[in-house]
Scaffold this active site. Sequence first.
Site, PDB file in Angstrom:
ATOM      1  N   GLY A  14       0.798  -1.222   0.000  1.00 55.62           N
ATOM      2  CA  GLY A  14       0.000   0.000   0.000  1.00 55.62           C
ATOM      3  C   GLY A  14       0.830   1.272   0.000  1.00 55.62           C
ATOM      4  CE  LYS A  15       6.383   0.435  -2.652  1.00 57.74           C
ATOM      5  NZ  LYS A  15       5.688  -0.852  -2.862  1.00 57.74           N
ATOM      6  CB  THR A  16       0.818   3.889  -4.609  1.00 57.78           C
ATOM      7  OG1 THR A  16       1.938   3.248  -5.234  1.00 57.78           O
ATOM      8  CG2 THR A  16       0.362   5.035  -5.482  1.00 57.78           C
ATOM      9  CE  LYS A  37       6.325   2.867  -8.116  1.00 60.02           C
ATOM     10  NZ  LYS A  37       6.138   2.125  -6.873  1.00 60.02           N
ATOM     11  CG  ASN A 177      -2.365   0.231   3.834  1.00 56.03           C
ATOM     12  OD1 ASN A 177      -3.351   0.936   4.003  1.00 56.03           O
ATOM     13  ND2 ASN A 177      -2.079  -0.321   2.669  1.00 56.03           N
ATOM     14  CD  GLN A 178      -7.446  -2.786   8.733  1.00 52.43           C
ATOM     15  OE1 GLN A 178      -8.371  -3.549   8.447  1.00 52.43           O
ATOM     16  NE2 GLN A 178      -7.551  -1.858   9.673  1.00 52.43           N
ATOM     17  N   PRO A 207      -7.588   1.651   7.302  1.00 49.22           N
ATOM     18  CG  PRO A 207      -9.797   2.366   7.539  1.00 49.22           C
ATOM     19  CD  PRO A 207      -8.389   2.758   7.864  1.00 49.22           C
ATOM     20  CG  HIS A 208      -9.318  -2.957   1.824  1.00 51.66           C
ATOM     21  ND1 HIS A 208      -8.208  -3.075   1.015  1.00 51.66           N
ATOM     22  CD2 HIS A 208     -10.393  -3.215   1.030  1.00 51.66           C
ATOM     23  CE1 HIS A 208      -8.578  -3.403  -0.207  1.00 51.66           C
ATOM     24  NE2 HIS A 208      -9.890  -3.493  -0.225  1.00 51.66           N
TER      25      HIS A 208
END
Length: 226
Positions: A14-16, A37, A177-178, A207-208
Amino acid sequence: MKKIFVTGTDTDAGKTWISAALLHRFSEAGQRCIGLKPVAAGCEKNESGDLRNSDALLLQNYMSESLPYEQVNPVAFEEPVAPHLAAQRAGRHVTLQRLIGLCRGVELKRPDLLLIEGAGGWRVPLNEQEMLSGLAVELQAEVILVVGLKLGCISHALLTAEAIIRDGLKLAGWVANQASEVEMDLLQENIATLTALIPAPCLGVVPHTATIDEAALKLEVDALIP
């Protein structure tokens, strides 16, 4: 100028999403923000036949300053594989010195925040001898670690934190990070373990289902904003 390098425990941590949330948060605080990036594998051709990466486009959308895509993502590969393998298959050779030069060029714009998103985890090869982590070392950037919450993340997170600190960089914090729709078993217990063992503050639990705006609000990064 504050320089932050965002890395993850692995691919799809979930880096971005977190990088975009950071850019949004800094921008809302009145900071001039640029997100890069430098290397992206897994790009698609647009109508003009140019390679474009969805992660880089998201950063470009949330940074406050305007840069052409080629500066945001100067090294783009079509195949979604490790960067050094993508380079080999494309007949190209990516060097750390080139990436350093590209980032130094953007530094001349003197943003308040220069955020650089890595590719995959911390020890991602660029070529037979160099790692992408060397870019963060050369730029002396603070590092934010995104921990994708899933089985195995504790070991991945601790090993990554150890490597960052061993490389002489400041681990400014980490984000839980979910990234998956499926919530990991014993979620709160795992977060508590990570909080106790990672030698840096937890900057938030995302959360996701969070949008970029919601993720930005969940990040406790006031101490990082100049």
